[in-house]
Scaffold this active site. Structure first.
Site, PDB file in Angstrom:
ATOM      1  N   ALA A   1       7.962  -5.199   5.217  1.00  0.00           N
ATOM      2  CA  ALA A   1       7.757  -6.007   6.518  1.00  0.00           C
ATOM      3  C   ALA A   1       6.727  -6.491   6.752  1.00  0.00           C
ATOM      4  CB  ALA A   1       7.862  -4.512   7.667  1.00  0.00           C
TER       5      ALA A   1
ATOM      6  N   LEU B   1       6.088 -10.385  -2.856  1.00  0.00           N
ATOM      7  CA  LEU B   1       4.687 -10.596  -2.968  1.00  0.00           C
ATOM      8  C   LEU B   1       3.949 -11.457  -1.990  1.00  0.00           C
ATOM      9  CD1 LEU B   1       4.622 -10.709  -6.956  1.00  0.00           C
ATOM     10  CD2 LEU B   1       4.482  -8.895  -5.426  1.00  0.00           C
TER      11      LEU B   1
ATOM     12  N   PHE C   1       1.160   7.400  11.743  1.00  0.00           N
ATOM     13  CA  PHE C   1       0.064   7.111  12.505  1.00  0.00           C
ATOM     14  C   PHE C   1      -0.960   6.430  11.392  1.00  0.00           C
ATOM     15  CE2 PHE C   1       0.468   9.085  16.711  1.00  0.00           C
ATOM     16  CZ  PHE C   1       2.076   9.377  16.569  1.00  0.00           C
TER      17      PHE C   1
ATOM     18  N   TYR D   1       0.973  -1.264   0.142  1.00  0.00           N
ATOM     19  CA  TYR D   1       0.070   0.175  -0.007  1.00  0.00           C
ATOM     20  C   TYR D   1       0.978   1.300   0.170  1.00  0.00           C
ATOM     21  CZ  TYR D   1      -3.329   3.309   2.208  1.00  0.00           C
ATOM     22  OH  TYR D   1      -4.284   4.427   2.388  1.00  0.00           O
ATOM     23  N   VAL D   2       1.566   1.418   1.095  1.00  0.00           N
ATOM     24  CA  VAL D   2       2.416   2.894   1.312  1.00  0.00           C
ATOM     25  C   VAL D   2       3.427   2.664   0.189  1.00  0.00           C
ATOM     26  CG1 VAL D   2       3.716   4.341   2.506  1.00  0.00           C
ATOM     27  CG2 VAL D   2       1.691   3.078   3.544  1.00  0.00           C
TER      28      VAL D   2
ATOM     29  N   SER E   1       3.328  -6.505   9.129  1.00  0.00           N
ATOM     30  CA  SER E   1       2.699  -5.382   9.885  1.00  0.00           C
ATOM     31  C   SER E   1       1.496  -5.889  10.534  1.00  0.00           C
ATOM     32  CB  SER E   1       2.428  -4.297   8.874  1.00  0.00           C
ATOM     33  OG  SER E   1       1.762  -4.806   7.860  1.00  0.00           O
TER      34      SER E   1
ATOM     35  N   ARG F   1      -8.135   8.086  16.664  1.00  0.00           N
ATOM     36  CA  ARG F   1      -6.973   7.951  15.768  1.00  0.00           C
ATOM     37  C   ARG F   1      -6.621   9.247  14.917  1.00  0.00           C
ATOM     38  NH1 ARG F   1      -6.640   4.989  19.063  1.00  0.00           N
ATOM     39  NH2 ARG F   1      -6.143   2.811  19.153  1.00  0.00           N
TER      40      ARG F   1
ATOM     41  N   TYR G   1       5.497  -6.332  16.885  1.00  0.00           N
ATOM     42  CA  TYR G   1       5.571  -5.697  15.600  1.00  0.00           C
ATOM     43  C   TYR G   1       6.202  -4.297  15.983  1.00  0.00           C
ATOM     44  CZ  TYR G   1       3.827  -2.211  12.221  1.00  0.00           C
ATOM     45  OH  TYR G   1       3.811  -1.083  11.560  1.00  0.00           O
TER      46      TYR G   1
HETATM   47  N1  UDP Z   1     -11.689  -0.636  14.777  1.00  0.00           N
HETATM   48  C1  UDP Z   1     -13.085  -0.769  15.143  1.00  0.00           C
HETATM   49  N2  UDP Z   1     -13.544  -1.772  14.498  1.00  0.00           N
HETATM   50  C2  UDP Z   1     -13.017  -2.566  13.538  1.00  0.00           C
HETATM   51  C3  UDP Z   1     -11.594  -2.111  13.179  1.00  0.00           C
HETATM   52  C4  UDP Z   1     -11.023  -0.931  13.703  1.00  0.00           C
HETATM   53  O1  UDP Z   1     -13.492  -0.125  16.189  1.00  0.00           O
HETATM   54  O2  UDP Z   1     -13.619  -3.285  12.948  1.00  0.00           O
HETATM   55  C5  UDP Z   1     -11.048   0.691  15.677  1.00  0.00           C
HETATM   56  C6  UDP Z   1      -9.700   0.282  16.475  1.00  0.00           C
HETATM   57  O3  UDP Z   1     -10.119  -0.196  17.781  1.00  0.00           O
HETATM   58  C7  UDP Z   1      -8.832   1.520  16.214  1.00  0.00           C
HETATM   59  C8  UDP Z   1      -9.481   2.271  15.246  1.00  0.00           C
HETATM   60  O4  UDP Z   1     -10.721   1.654  14.592  1.00  0.00           O
HETATM   61  O5  UDP Z   1      -9.441   2.116  17.636  1.00  0.00           O
HETATM   62  C9  UDP Z   1      -8.439   2.103  14.082  1.00  0.00           C
HETATM   63  O6  UDP Z   1      -8.162   0.900  13.912  1.00  0.00           O
HETATM   64  P1  UDP Z   1      -7.271   0.168  12.591  1.00  0.00           P
HETATM   65  O7  UDP Z   1      -6.975  -1.439  12.835  1.00  0.00           O
HETATM   66  O8  UDP Z   1      -7.818   0.852  11.373  1.00  0.00           O
HETATM   67  O9  UDP Z   1      -5.819   0.978  13.084  1.00  0.00           O
HETATM   68  P2  UDP Z   1      -4.655   0.826  14.155  1.00  0.00           P
HETATM   69  O10 UDP Z   1      -5.165   2.174  14.999  1.00  0.00           O
HETATM   70  O11 UDP Z   1      -4.954  -0.474  15.037  1.00  0.00           O
HETATM   71  O12 UDP Z   1      -3.505   0.918  13.567  1.00  0.00           O
END
Ligand code: UDP
Length: 327
Positions: A72, A34, A166, A12-13, A74, A221, A138
């Site tokens: 990596a 891959l 982030f 992705y990135v 992830s 977030r 991780y």
């Molecule tokens: N989250 C959620 N439901 C989902 C997936 C994620 O409520 O089905 C919440 C998760 O608890 C976090 C935020 O969404 O607070 C972002 O999660 P994500 O996995 O996208 O990224 P992370 O913050 O873990 O890198």
């Protein structure tokens, strides 16, 4: 114009950064095994080598000006279950990459690090000098590589930047009609999951916890558009100085709750998104928001699509395109 190796450039990135390098007129080779990347994610115009980072020595030579390192594993949960995979690939693999760079006299590196190195933050917004206390193998593996790179800069004059992402989201569209976005399988990230609900591909989204100490009880977030993130990598390449290791958070400095994300998806797509409340996901801090001051000051970085609706609009456009492709 310069020549770069992009490890993980089918992901992705990595693919979005490779596309930005090409658009800026650089020459790009993508090295990707891959395992989680997709060959069609490799931008047209990039040379592609299928291989692991442990094999970077076969690719690198002194004609390269630098390496952008994204390859990596992830998945946080997987790293808890199989930590060795993370130490072996993310950490030992990067050690091999650094040795290959030294042997080929390639002395500039931009590394894809993560906010996961901070663990449960003591305060927000998080600055780069805050304590690092990862809560998963991780995060530990990424922090170990940050330290490893610091040592390489000090001992051998590497010019390097570790960019601590982030929550990366959105998609990138180029003038020639190519699109780069998230294609994780299985998908675990919030925005693509909520978009799948809007598309009718999932019944509902689970909100992992609504009893956090946040305004609406759901986790907050800092979502950053993948194209804004990519531009920071090109700036980091320009700013990297021999013997110096720049560590920079990459977020917009704005927090959005899970419920705000879901509401934004409803507004952007015009589709209903049923939600149910589920238990907290273990290891999720209540709030993760970056201080973007260093990225702004040291890199001269300015996000262009910091608005959550803009990020979701692009992610939606990409999700619709993927759905059309697979129809
Ligand atoms: N989250 C959620 N439901 C989902 C997936 C994620 O409520 O089905 C919440 C998760 O608890 C976090 C935020 O969404 O607070 C972002 O999660 P994500 O996995 O996208 O990224 P992370 O913050 O873990 O890198």
């Amino acid at each position: 114009m310069s020549k770069y190796l992009v490890t993980g450039g089918a992901g992705y990135v990595g693919s979005v950064v490779a596309a930005h390098l090409l658009a800026a007129g650089h020459t790009v080779t993508v090295l990707d095994d891959l395992d989680t990347g997709f060959e069609r994610g490799v931008p047209a115009g990039a040379a592609f080598v299928r291989g692991r980072i442990q094999e970077a020595a076969d690719v690198l030579d002194p004609s390269y000006d630098g390496v952008l390192h994204f390859a990596a594993h992830s998945r946080v949960g997987e790293s808890v279950e199989d930590p060795e995979k993370y130490w072996r690939n993310n950490v030992a693999g990067t050690l091999d990459l650094l040795a290959a760079m030294r042997a080929a006299q390639v002395r500039t590196l931009v590394f894809s690090s993560t906010a996961a190195v901070y663990g449960e933050p003591e305060r927000t917004p998080i600055t780069e000098t805050d304590p690092t206390a990862p809560t998963s193998p991780y995060g530990s593996s990424k922090l170990a590589v940050d330290h490893m790179i610091g040592g390489e800069c000090a001992a051998h004059g590497l010019a390097a930047a570790s960019l601590r992402y982030f929550n990366v989201a959105g998609a990138h569209f180029t003038d020639d009609g190519a699109a780069y976005g998230e294609r994780h399988d299985p998908e675990t990230h919030l925005i693509p999951l909520v978009l799948q609900v809007a598309q009718g591909r999932r019944e509902s989204v689970s909100v992992f916890g609504d009893d956090y100490p946040t305004p609406d009880g759901t986790c907050v977030r800092d979502y950053i558009h993948v194209a804004d993130l990519a531009r920071a990598h090109l700036l980091a390449l320009e700013q990297a100085m021999p013997g110096e290791h720049l560590i920079c958070n990459l977020g917009n400095g704005n927090g959005f709750s899970v419920r705000e994300v879901i509401e934004t998806v409803r507004e952007v797509t015009g589709h209903p998104v049923p939600e149910t409340v589920a238990p907290r996901r273990s290891g999720d801090p209540a709030v993760l928001v970056a201080s973007a001051d260093r990225a702004r000051g040291e890199l001269g970085w300015r996000p262009e699509r910091a608005d959550l609706a803009a990020i979701v609009e692009d992610a939606w456009r990409f999700a619709q395109r993927v759905a059309e492709e697979s129809a």
